[in-house]
Write an enzyme that holds these catalytic residues in place. Sequence first.
Site, PDB file in Angstrom:
ATOM      1  N   ASP A  16      19.419  19.009   2.361  1.00  0.00           N
ATOM      2  CA  ASP A  16      19.846  18.307   3.572  1.00  0.00           C
ATOM      3  C   ASP A  16      19.087  18.851   4.777  1.00  0.00           C
ATOM      4  OD1 ASP A  16      21.586  17.195   1.864  1.00  0.00           O
ATOM      5  OD2 ASP A  16      23.418  17.868   2.880  1.00  0.00           O
ATOM      6  N   PHE A  24      15.632  17.533   4.982  1.00  0.00           N
ATOM      7  CA  PHE A  24      15.734  16.144   5.413  1.00  0.00           C
ATOM      8  C   PHE A  24      15.926  16.081   6.934  1.00  0.00           C
ATOM      9  CE2 PHE A  24      18.033  12.275   6.371  1.00  0.00           C
ATOM     10  CZ  PHE A  24      17.386  11.322   5.605  1.00  0.00           C
ATOM     11  N   ASP A  25      16.862  16.882   7.429  1.00  0.00           N
ATOM     12  CA  ASP A  25      17.138  16.890   8.867  1.00  0.00           C
ATOM     13  C   ASP A  25      15.911  17.306   9.671  1.00  0.00           C
ATOM     14  OD1 ASP A  25      19.682  16.116   8.347  1.00  0.00           O
ATOM     15  OD2 ASP A  25      20.558  18.114   8.524  1.00  0.00           O
ATOM     16  N   GLU A  73      32.119  -8.570 -13.472  1.00  0.00           N
ATOM     17  CA  GLU A  73      31.820  -7.618 -12.391  1.00  0.00           C
ATOM     18  C   GLU A  73      33.121  -7.153 -11.767  1.00  0.00           C
ATOM     19  OE1 GLU A  73      29.453  -9.651  -9.468  1.00  0.00           O
ATOM     20  OE2 GLU A  73      28.074 -10.394 -10.994  1.00  0.00           O
ATOM     21  N   LYS A 128      35.549  -6.683  -8.615  1.00  0.00           N
ATOM     22  CA  LYS A 128      35.762  -7.357  -7.335  1.00  0.00           C
ATOM     23  C   LYS A 128      36.033  -6.266  -6.304  1.00  0.00           C
ATOM     24  CE  LYS A 128      38.306 -11.264  -5.322  1.00  0.00           C
ATOM     25  NZ  LYS A 128      38.378 -10.718  -4.004  1.00  0.00           N
ATOM     26  N   ASP A 164      36.868  -4.506  -2.877  1.00  0.00           N
ATOM     27  CA  ASP A 164      37.813  -4.890  -1.843  1.00  0.00           C
ATOM     28  C   ASP A 164      37.373  -4.348  -0.481  1.00  0.00           C
ATOM     29  OD1 ASP A 164      39.993  -6.021  -0.693  1.00  0.00           O
ATOM     30  OD2 ASP A 164      41.416  -4.506  -1.380  1.00  0.00           O
ATOM     31  N   GLU A 173      29.459  -6.623  -0.613  1.00  0.00           N
ATOM     32  CA  GLU A 173      30.679  -6.147   0.027  1.00  0.00           C
ATOM     33  C   GLU A 173      30.397  -4.836   0.741  1.00  0.00           C
ATOM     34  OE1 GLU A 173      32.743  -8.458  -0.682  1.00  0.00           O
ATOM     35  OE2 GLU A 173      34.752  -7.720  -0.175  1.00  0.00           O
ATOM     36  N   TYR A 220      26.047  -8.254  -4.851  1.00  0.00           N
ATOM     37  CA  TYR A 220      26.375  -8.908  -6.121  1.00  0.00           C
ATOM     38  C   TYR A 220      25.970 -10.382  -6.229  1.00  0.00           C
ATOM     39  CZ  TYR A 220      30.398  -9.681  -3.047  1.00  0.00           C
ATOM     40  OH  TYR A 220      31.191  -9.958  -1.980  1.00  0.00           O
ATOM     41  N   LYS A 246      31.395 -14.547 -13.767  1.00  0.00           N
ATOM     42  CA  LYS A 246      30.430 -15.559 -13.337  1.00  0.00           C
ATOM     43  C   LYS A 246      29.636 -16.067 -14.541  1.00  0.00           C
ATOM     44  CE  LYS A 246      29.715 -13.100  -9.006  1.00  0.00           C
ATOM     45  NZ  LYS A 246      28.869 -12.170  -8.258  1.00  0.00           N
ATOM     46  N   LYS A 278      42.729 -11.112 -10.395  1.00  0.00           N
ATOM     47  CA  LYS A 278      43.239 -10.061  -9.505  1.00  0.00           C
ATOM     48  C   LYS A 278      44.104  -9.082 -10.282  1.00  0.00           C
ATOM     49  CE  LYS A 278      43.588 -11.203  -5.205  1.00  0.00           C
ATOM     50  NZ  LYS A 278      43.008 -10.893  -3.936  1.00  0.00           N
ATOM     51  N   CYS A 290      69.840   3.217  20.111  1.00  0.00           N
ATOM     52  CA  CYS A 290      69.149   4.373  19.550  1.00  0.00           C
ATOM     53  C   CYS A 290      70.099   5.156  18.644  1.00  0.00           C
ATOM     54  CB  CYS A 290      68.637   5.266  20.681  1.00  0.00           C
ATOM     55  SG  CYS A 290      67.897   6.788  20.068  1.00  0.00           S
ATOM     56  N   CYS A 313      70.857   8.639  20.495  1.00  0.00           N
ATOM     57  CA  CYS A 313      71.486   8.812  21.806  1.00  0.00           C
ATOM     58  C   CYS A 313      72.271   7.587  22.254  1.00  0.00           C
ATOM     59  CB  CYS A 313      70.443   9.189  22.856  1.00  0.00           C
ATOM     60  SG  CYS A 313      69.355   7.818  23.286  1.00  0.00           S
ATOM     61  N   CYS A 352      63.328   3.398  22.225  1.00  0.00           N
ATOM     62  CA  CYS A 352      64.456   3.956  22.951  1.00  0.00           C
ATOM     63  C   CYS A 352      63.898   4.385  24.310  1.00  0.00           C
ATOM     64  CB  CYS A 352      65.029   5.163  22.223  1.00  0.00           C
ATOM     65  SG  CYS A 352      66.135   6.102  23.293  1.00  0.00           S
ATOM     66  N   CYS A 372      67.198  11.796  25.250  1.00  0.00           N
ATOM     67  CA  CYS A 372      67.254  11.501  23.807  1.00  0.00           C
ATOM     68  C   CYS A 372      66.651  12.694  23.044  1.00  0.00           C
ATOM     69  CB  CYS A 372      66.483  10.214  23.526  1.00  0.00           C
ATOM     70  SG  CYS A 372      66.494   9.744  21.798  1.00  0.00           S
TER      71      CYS A 372
HETATM   72  S1  IVH Z   1      30.786 -13.570  -5.777  1.00  0.00           S
HETATM   73  C1  IVH Z   1      30.456 -18.007  -4.505  1.00  0.00           C
HETATM   74  N1  IVH Z   1      31.231 -11.152  -6.702  1.00  0.00           N
HETATM   75  O1  IVH Z   1      35.519 -11.745  -3.151  1.00  0.00           O
HETATM   76  C2  IVH Z   1      30.927 -16.679  -4.954  1.00  0.00           C
HETATM   77  N2  IVH Z   1      32.447 -11.853  -4.781  1.00  0.00           N
HETATM   78  O2  IVH Z   1      37.060 -14.536  -3.031  1.00  0.00           O
HETATM   79  C3  IVH Z   1      30.477 -15.571  -4.083  1.00  0.00           C
HETATM   80  N3  IVH Z   1      33.938 -10.139  -3.851  1.00  0.00           N
HETATM   81  O3  IVH Z   1      34.106 -13.467  -0.460  1.00  0.00           O
HETATM   82  C4  IVH Z   1      31.195 -14.319  -4.269  1.00  0.00           C
HETATM   83  N4  IVH Z   1      33.433  -8.561  -5.296  1.00  0.00           N
HETATM   84  O4  IVH Z   1      33.878 -10.952  -0.491  1.00  0.00           O
HETATM   85  C5  IVH Z   1      31.553 -12.069  -5.760  1.00  0.00           C
HETATM   86  N5  IVH Z   1      31.465  -9.019  -7.599  1.00  0.00           N
HETATM   87  C6  IVH Z   1      31.782  -9.935  -6.674  1.00  0.00           C
HETATM   88  C7  IVH Z   1      32.729  -9.659  -5.642  1.00  0.00           C
HETATM   89  C8  IVH Z   1      33.033 -10.655  -4.712  1.00  0.00           C
HETATM   90  C9  IVH Z   1      34.154  -8.867  -4.220  1.00  0.00           C
HETATM   91  C10 IVH Z   1      34.613 -10.790  -2.696  1.00  0.00           C
HETATM   92  C11 IVH Z   1      33.678 -11.500  -1.772  1.00  0.00           C
HETATM   93  C12 IVH Z   1      34.112 -12.928  -1.748  1.00  0.00           C
HETATM   94  C13 IVH Z   1      35.507 -12.872  -2.305  1.00  0.00           C
HETATM   95  C14 IVH Z   1      35.767 -14.124  -3.115  1.00  0.00           C
END
Ligand code: IVH
Length: 666
Positions: free
Chosen positions: A32, A35-36, A111, A113, A115, A171, A223, A286, A310, A404, A407, A422, A428
């Site tokens: 590090d 790098f710095d 894949e 998903k 969040d 994401e 993705y 997909k 989900k 409250c 009090c 309150c 109080c």
């Molecule tokens: S594909 C047309 N792949 O989930 C499809 N989305 O409800 C394009 N998300 O808006 C999205 N992981 O923000 C895709 N592996 C993944 C994902 C992903 C998270 C989110 C993304 C999207 C929402 C879909």
Amino acid sequence: MTEIEARITHLRKELDEHNYNYYVLNAPTISDREFDRMMEELSQLEAQHPEYADPDSPTRRVGSDINQAFTQVEHRYPMLSLGNTYTREEVAAFYERVRSSLHEPFTIVGELKYDGTSISLTYEEGRLVQAVTRGDGVRGDDVTENVKTIRTIPLKLRGEGYPRLFEIRGEILMPWTVFEKLNAEREREEEPLFANPRNAASGTLKLQNSAVVATRQLDAYLYYLLGEELPGDDHYDNLQTARTWGFKISDAMTRCRTLDDMYAFIDYWDVNRKNLPVATDGIVFKVASLSQQRALGYTAKSPRWAIAYKFQAEQAVTRLNSVSYQVGRTGTITPVANLDPVQLSGTIVKRASLHNDDIIQSLDLHIGDMVFVEKGGEIIPKITGVDTDARILIGEKVRFIDRCPECGTPLIRYEGEAAWYCPNDETCPPQIKGRIEHFISRRAMNIDGLGTETVDLFYRLGLVHDVADLYTLRESDIASLERQGDKSARNIIEAIAASRAVPFERVLFALGIRFVGETVAKKLANAFGSIDRLAAATEEEMMQVDEIGARIAGSVRAYFAHPSTTPLIERLRAAGVQMELSAERQADRSDKLQGATIVISGTFALHSRDEYKELIERHGGKNTGSVSAKTTYLLAGENMGPAKLEKATKLGIRIISEEEFLHLIE
Ligand code: IVH
């Protein structure tokens, strides 16, 4: 190419490489420190040689503290969402729909998903040219400057074979560890906490100051590729290729040939996602072939070739026994549900947050109800619903208290706020004790040896009623109390005496004014210099200070307008507590810039930009982000934006150098 230019180019290339090794591959090859050192050298060379500036230089990853306004941009391809499924049957139905529409063999890519908050990145000639949020799917905010600070997003692509123009979507995430640290910090500063990493990531991405974004350590997984000249017809292969261009692509991608493969993928990740550094809320399936994707097409809202499954949020069902109400030191009332103990994600849950009245109302809670408890992204478990089928005998409806609990004072609710308060801050007990506890805490007056229990005891015995009473305590008062020996009494008295030397900015924080955390206290102390000047300031004057908005200014005004404030301050002052900056720090202040509005632009040699900001405030001026007719001076450094310069010239605004500025405040 000059020697300097060659050195700059070399450093940029090296630093890009090490960034990639460190952030994308997780495999750094240098220390590090090394790098710095390289980064420092490059920064210096760039500052000395603005003619070699490059918007994609690795030094730009630190962002800028210029306030930006986001422009809205239309997406080249709309950003759609995915259909959600929650059961295996629904996943099977998706598979069946695809099979019967295609009439030919196909594979599905599984894949995770992620969040976080979705982003669309446009690359042209191998360079990141634009980053846009999802927005309403048709138009989003241009957040390019902020996204450039995310180390896992390449500014320049590596390898070869990438299309001249393409988009890649993914994401943006805040890793769990960063999220927890950020919230702990916000708690100390009394700033509102983020409910989960998703909110923290999207909140960060919308910050106006990219230098702050750079400190938040966001991450990104990509993705989805879009464009006219993608490498091949297979989504999976294309993403593997994109990985060679420098993108962070998840290792969790798998090809599924059968429905059972898909189930196995779900089962595996439902358990193993708990070990990931970032939040996931499901799985995305997909169809792999792009031509098959086109053949399947879209519904109005989402593709027919993909679906989200989900994960079940971890949930438990238990009985609601009672609701209690806690009173904070600023009078906020927090409702808490008391539950039959239940096991949830590895811990036993007995209490859950009910947040506020609106949430209690929307749940239609009754005592004795069987309630669903969830631990989502949130730290504290919450009640998400009532199992009304399990209601045999209906208990008493939960109604938010109107007085409250400590009090008895009728509660009030401020316009636009969800919480009840309150208002009895005078008598109080939890508010009084809370203020004393805050005052003595380590980051405030740092009075060692006094804990919650001692404060409680002193208060009950009538020894201490407010923070000024601490300074009239005598050793003999304490030594005669239960569990307090002579020695600890002496220590407490000494610690109280020592707190007289605590600098003014921490005293201001210690007073516990609502919304005045450590940072805000420091800014106010520097800008006004003493409690008297702050007490005399108008809200408008406070709002001249960087980062002080109407909410804070209003709260500070209300604090000083309160009848008990002046007597308390006078007693503290008489006790020897610091009510102004030290003489040394005072000497650095003046009102030489009173009434002046100053814009800072470019890079500087003598002080950093933040130092100039502070200097402006300390001398009574105001720092703003953009040039307007109201601007008094434009403090211009090297390498200043041409647009600003042009605007300033057109408006006839005085442009001053750093030397001239320093002369002004001399
Ligand atoms: S594909 C047309 N792949 O989930 C499809 N989305 O409800 C394009 N998300 O808006 C999205 N992981 O923000 C895709 N592996 C993944 C994902 C992903 C998270 C989110 C993304 C999207 C929402 C879909």
